[in-house]
Design an enzyme around this catalytic site. Structure first.
Site: not given
Ligand code: NAI
Length: 396
Positions: A52, A55, A237, A273, A275
């Site tokens: 939590a 990111g 990936y 994104l 992070t």
């Protein structure tokens, strides 16, 4: 102490407490600026977020708390300051989240420890029992380099291809030169290790533990985050070690639904994104910079918080969340639009050291990168001495 960024390729070893507070505040302000969808029957009220502090997990916690008014328990693995070194950004983010939640009258407690361990699961269950009775939503957003399983074996994840080596353009983050990078195939045990760390085994363990302890509401919702990406990055990936783990995670959603029919387990495939976890993947940072430029030009660029607000608002909380043929929510829908990807590919083929500053959004990449560690905010005074030993209200 005056805190400055200390960057080593894809990581920054310092974090700015005031800047991290600004990072969290901006996300909260964005959530508050979005109109709440009216007439929604189901909004989560007691949300457990595993992973939590940074990111997507942090953005999910902020969306649940400030967008739905939910109480949140956040699990993370962060380091406090020792007085000399700064804390990790996730530590400062969590301190800021709790302070802001307190001001807003929202319940927020955090547990700092290894989410893969039995001890943290037990601590979480005891806290839910004591304070909530039951949770109605579980967000699984871990990104970790290793995991010690319940038998005490430590597995390590790898960012490699499977099958054959993959050679592609890549950006040297130290000087923005375009280089060619070859990523070697993983040994079988590295594929297995990545699946053990980033696959669904621990997600299933969490849901089992929560069900056995009877701390999940009937019809509780759980969601884990996956990534697919374009063909360009498939070898590193989706067809690489991490992709094998993501396929396992996606299958686990089905396993959870079968084993626990009253738990709604979903996968959300999110957008690429910057992070802390994703900046470490070879070749991918150049893809980020090119993608950011193209999506900003098309006015469809989103950061973690915009993704999570749209996920909650348009998809996750619908009675029948819209999914693809494999049952996954697609938050990468805009990233994978045909016109976006064909432009990305066009740029990819042309990009060189000489033109990369013009063709890719390098500035946008670094802006996101610095922000993650609390740097680069124009309204934070970085010349000022700041207290680095900051406590998290529910932990200290
Ligand atoms: P991140 O590195 O920003 O966040 C990871 C979180 O996990 C942090 O809160 C950290 O404290 C926590 N964590 C790590 N190890 C832990 C442990 N042993 N115990 C407790 N907490 C631990 O990563 P990011 O990128 O937000 O990733 C979250 C999920 O989203 C991952 O499953 C990732 O694959 C997925 N995702 C990421 C995308 C991206 O481009 N960043 C795209 C699509 C999916």
């Amino acid at each position: 102490m005056k805190v400055e960024p200390k960057i080593r390729e894809f990581i920054c070893t310092t974090a700015h407490p005031e800047g991290c507070r600004e990072y969290v505040r901006r996300q909260i302000a964005y959530v508050r600026s979005q109109e709440r969808k009216k007439g929604r029957k189901q909004e989560p009220k007691k949300v457990l977020v595993i992973g939590a502090s940074t990111g997507y997990g942090l953005a999910s916690r902020i969306t649940a708390g400030f967008g739905c008014g939910a109480a949140t328990i956040g699990i993370m693995f962060e380091k406090p300051s020792n007085g000399k070194r700064t804390a990790t950004p996730g530590w400062y983010n969590t301190a800021a989240y709790e302070e802001e939640a307190q001001k807003a009258g929202l319940y927020a407690k955090s547990i700092n420890g290894d989410a893969f361990s039995k001890a943290v699961k037990e601590e979480t269950i005891a806290l839910i029992k004591r304070d909530w009775g039951k949770a109605d939503m579980v967000i699984y957003s871990l990104a970790a380099p290793r995991r010690t399983d319940t038998q005490g074996k430590t597995w390590v994840s790898a960012l490699k291809t499977t099958g054959k080596p993959f050679t592609e353009k890549s950006m040297d983050l130290r000087n923005h030169t375009i280089v060619t990078k070859t990523v070697e195939p993983a040994a079988e045990e590295e594929v297995e290790g990545t699946k053990k760390v980033m696959g669904g085994e621990d997600w299933l363990d969490w849901i089992k533990a929560l069900k056995v302890a009877d701390v999940l509401e009937d019809n509780a919702l759980t969601v884990a985050y996956s990534y697919i990406g374009p063909r360009l990055t498939y070898p590193i990936y989706y067809d690489g070690t991490i992709g094998q783990a993501k396929r396992h995670l996606e299958k686990t959603a089905r396993v959870i639904r079968e084993e626990f029919p009253d738990v709604r387990a979903l996968i959300s495939v999110n957008k690429a994104l910057v992070t802390q976890a994703s900046a470490a993947i070879p070749i991918v940072p150049l893809y980020f910079a090119v993608l950011y430029g193209v999506m900003k030009e098309a006015h469809t660029h989103e950061g973690c918080i915009e993704q999570m607000v749209r996920l909650f608002r348009e998809k996750l909380l619908e009675e029948n969340p819209p999914t693809d043929e494999a049952g996954r929510i697609r938050m990468d829908d805009w990233e994978l639009e045909e016109h976006i990807q064909s432009r990305v590919w066009e740029i990819w083929e042309q990009v060189t050291t000489e033109n990369v500053e013009n063709l890719a959004d390098i500035q946008g990449y670094w802006e996101d990168f610095y922000h993650m560690f609390g740097f680069g905010f124009e309204n934070v005074d970085y010349e000022k001495d700041v207290e680095i030993e900051i406590g998290i209200p529910s932990i200290n």
